[in-house]
Design a protein around this motif. Structure first.
Motif, mmCIF file in Angstrom:
data_model
loop_
_atom_site.group_PDB
_atom_site.id
_atom_site.type_symbol
_atom_site.label_atom_id
_atom_site.label_comp_id
_atom_site.label_asym_id
_atom_site.label_seq_id
_atom_site.Cartn_x
_atom_site.Cartn_y
_atom_site.Cartn_z
ATOM 1 N N UNK A 174 46.650 18.255 -9.938
ATOM 2 C CA UNK A 174 46.036 19.132 -8.774
ATOM 3 C C UNK A 174 46.872 19.428 -7.617
ATOM 4 N N UNK A 175 47.911 18.538 -7.594
ATOM 5 C CA UNK A 175 49.019 18.724 -6.447
ATOM 6 C C UNK A 175 49.802 19.947 -6.985
ATOM 7 N N UNK A 176 49.901 20.438 -8.212
ATOM 8 C CA UNK A 176 50.619 21.547 -8.682
ATOM 9 C C UNK A 176 49.780 22.906 -8.677
ATOM 10 N N UNK A 199 62.273 27.873 -1.060
ATOM 11 C CA UNK A 199 61.283 26.740 -1.454
ATOM 12 C C UNK A 199 62.156 25.709 -1.856
ATOM 13 N N UNK A 200 62.981 25.708 -2.732
ATOM 14 C CA UNK A 200 63.625 24.565 -3.444
ATOM 15 C C UNK A 200 64.282 23.982 -2.405
ATOM 16 N N UNK A 201 64.894 24.440 -1.579
ATOM 17 C CA UNK A 201 65.535 23.803 -0.394
ATOM 18 C C UNK A 201 64.864 23.027 0.646
ATOM 19 N N UNK A 256 55.859 25.009 -0.111
ATOM 20 C CA UNK A 256 57.067 25.280 -0.668
ATOM 21 C C UNK A 256 56.764 25.601 -2.269
ATOM 22 N N UNK A 257 55.932 24.828 -2.821
ATOM 23 C CA UNK A 257 55.488 25.016 -4.127
ATOM 24 C C UNK A 257 54.804 26.284 -4.233
ATOM 25 N N UNK A 285 55.551 29.003 -2.425
ATOM 26 C CA UNK A 285 56.503 30.070 -2.180
ATOM 27 C C UNK A 285 57.298 30.048 -3.382
ATOM 28 N N UNK A 286 57.414 28.975 -3.990
ATOM 29 C CA UNK A 286 58.319 28.827 -5.377
ATOM 30 C C UNK A 286 57.562 29.644 -6.371
ATOM 31 N N UNK A 287 56.382 29.558 -6.432
ATOM 32 C CA UNK A 287 55.619 30.289 -7.554
ATOM 33 C C UNK A 287 55.804 31.803 -7.167
ATOM 34 N N UNK A 288 55.550 32.048 -5.936
ATOM 35 C CA UNK A 288 55.782 33.878 -5.458
ATOM 36 C C UNK A 288 57.272 34.283 -5.941
#
Length: 488
Positions: free
Chosen positions: A311-313, A350-352, A369-370, A372-375
């Motif tokens: 769920x967190x993902x 996002x990784x930073x 951040x997760x 933003x990483x996906x986008x």
């Protein structure tokens, strides 16, 4: 247009649409298994009595076979016919999943995972080559490739969510059993509906080149994974790195002289092809690293269940779904020279941001951040794939897609191996297994270092792509055509 002609055209379009759906559904299953296993790792560890380095091999046994054999898969599809090869890969993948589900030991599980990767590697480039041949109109082709890339990206991110639910409901074996009904249904439908493509008997397979690249990647991965447990000065570890380097040199020398090379080095003269390979590695390096690291963090540090971890993902999953849906449309209007660096910048940021995660961080501090990483990853992956397929002539579509996806899968191999090394130093095994609270701080430090490295890699890929993508696709096609002429 007459009514009869219109009906024929509509019927033809419906068949294309149904074939595209089946192809993408098969691809979805393959990509799903690249990440669905992550949330099951702690359960596998408990049931089969494994250590940290064996958990890394559960991921990398699949990724190595997948990455290395992608190079041959495109040629096999061209030589034997795309329908026949696609079905063989899909059926083989399904049966290998059953082997994983019934595995009584970690050794059998690793064999099953390697077989999954080998058969799965066939499906990806062959499916993309089929789609490339199905659509002659650039806009329709771009839309179809966008759907293909979007479903692949969604599968990668949906893996932890689906895996968490399955593990909680039916145990870790269920993440493999789920492939049996999916594989059977898609295979039967494709046998009945998919149009056969002609085989190119003139294509030959470079078995020596294939063996050398497998040896290179396997030796490198072994050194990175086993280095902590054996010691970085151990002669076996040093020998594995040396073997990897020698194998790479031998591979390049062989490819330069082979008449039908596994990896046509001339393709790297195409700047768009080179950029696609680069960003497929750098952007997905961060994604695979996050999936591996956060799964261990959430379950072993935060003490969450498999389903709560999944769920967190959701932030990652939903963002990839949404971004992938509009990325293909953006790619038709905005130059990849703009989109690819922009997506890389978002992913790097996002990784930073996630390097600041500590043992008691709340979800609100990194959930955004997760997303933003996906986008960022969705924009990079979709726009790079469309640019690549647009710049390639049909004769090179299978090989180009196989090589570009190889770089994406290699990012999983390296990300998991390096991340595991950084969080599982000689004094940090307890944090990984959840056995020692005193080791949590070193684990967090190692995770932060791994995420910072991923951020730098992703940003570097985006910066370099600006220069590589300055040529348009027409210029790249001219360069490739000139290389073909010189070669002949």
């Amino acid at each position: 247009m007459s009514l009869k002609a219109a009906d024929t055209s509509n019927s033809h379009g419906e068949r294309k649409g149904f074939s595209l759906f089946l192809l993408c559904f098969g691809v979805f299953m393959i990509y799903l298994d690249g990440t669905i296993v992550n949330v099951a790792l702690p359960n596998i560890q408990r049931d089969l009595g494994t250590g940290m380095h064996e958990l890394q091999w559960v991921i990398d046994a699949y990724a190595i076979a997948f990455a290395c054999l992608l190079l041959t898969a495109g040629t096999i599809g061209d030589a034997l016919g795309h329908k026949k090869v696609f079905l063989a890969g899909l059926i083989g993948f399904t049966l290998s999943s059953v082997l994983c589900a019934v595995a009584p030991s970690i050794d059998v599980l690793l064999i099953g995972r390697a077989l999954q990767g080998a058969f799965g590697s066939v499906v990806i480039p062959v499916s993309l080559a089929v789609i490339r041949g199905m659509y002659d109109e650039p806009a329709a082709r771009a839309k179809a490739i966008g759907i293909w890339a979007a479903l692949g990206g969604v599968a990668l991110a949906a893996g932890p969510v689906a895996g968490g639910w399955l593990v909680e409901a039916q145990g870790w074996q269920s993440v493999f059993w789920v492939n049996l009904p999916i594989g059977a249904i898609v295979s039967l439908a494709l046998i009945a509906k998919m149009k056969a493509t002609p085989a190119d008997g003139s294509r030959s397979i470079d078995w020596l080149g294939q063996s050398l690249i497998i040896l290179c990647i396997a030796a490198l991965t072994f050194g990175m994974i086993e280095g902590n447990s054996r010691g970085w000065n151990d002669s076996i570890i040093i020998g594995s790195f040396a073997l990897s380097a020698l194998s790479l040199l031998a591979f390049v020398a062989w490819e330069l002289r082979h008449p039908s090379p596994l990896l046509p080095l001339r393709l790297f003269r195409n700047r768009i092809f080179l950029a696609a390979c680069l960003v497929n590695f750098t952007a997905f390096f961060g994604l695979f690293g996050v999936l591996f690291l956060l799964t261990l963090y959430l379950q072993n540090v935060n003490g969450l269940s498999a389903i709560d971890t999944g769920v967190r993902f959701l932030a990652l999953t939903v963002s990839i779904m949404i971004a992938s849906s509009f990325a293909s449309s953006l790619a038709q209007r905005i130059s990849p020279r703009t989109l690819v660096p922009f997506g890389s910048l978002l992913a790097a940021a996002a990784l930073f941001a996630m390097t600041g995660i500590d043992a008691d961080s709340g979800y609100a501090s990194y959930g955004w951040a997760l997303a933003l990483l996906g986008i960022g990853v969705a924009i990079v992956g979709t726009s790079a794939t469309i640019a690549l397929m647009t710049s390639m002539p049909p004769a090179n579509a299978g090989a180009a897609s196989g090589i570009a996806n190889t770089f994406r899968q290699l990012s999983a191999v390296v990300a998991v191996a390096l991340s595991g090394s950084l969080i599982a130093g000689p004094h940090n095994a307890g944090a990984v297994t959840g056995a020692a609270d005193a080791a949590v701080s070193p684990f967090i430090d190692g995770m932060g270092s791994a995420l910072f490295l991923a951020s730098v890699v992703c940003l570097a890929g985006g910066v370099i792509s600006v220069f590589l993508l300055r040529n348009n696709s027409a210029a790249s096609r001219s360069t490739l055509a000139a290389a073909e002429t010189n070669r002949s």
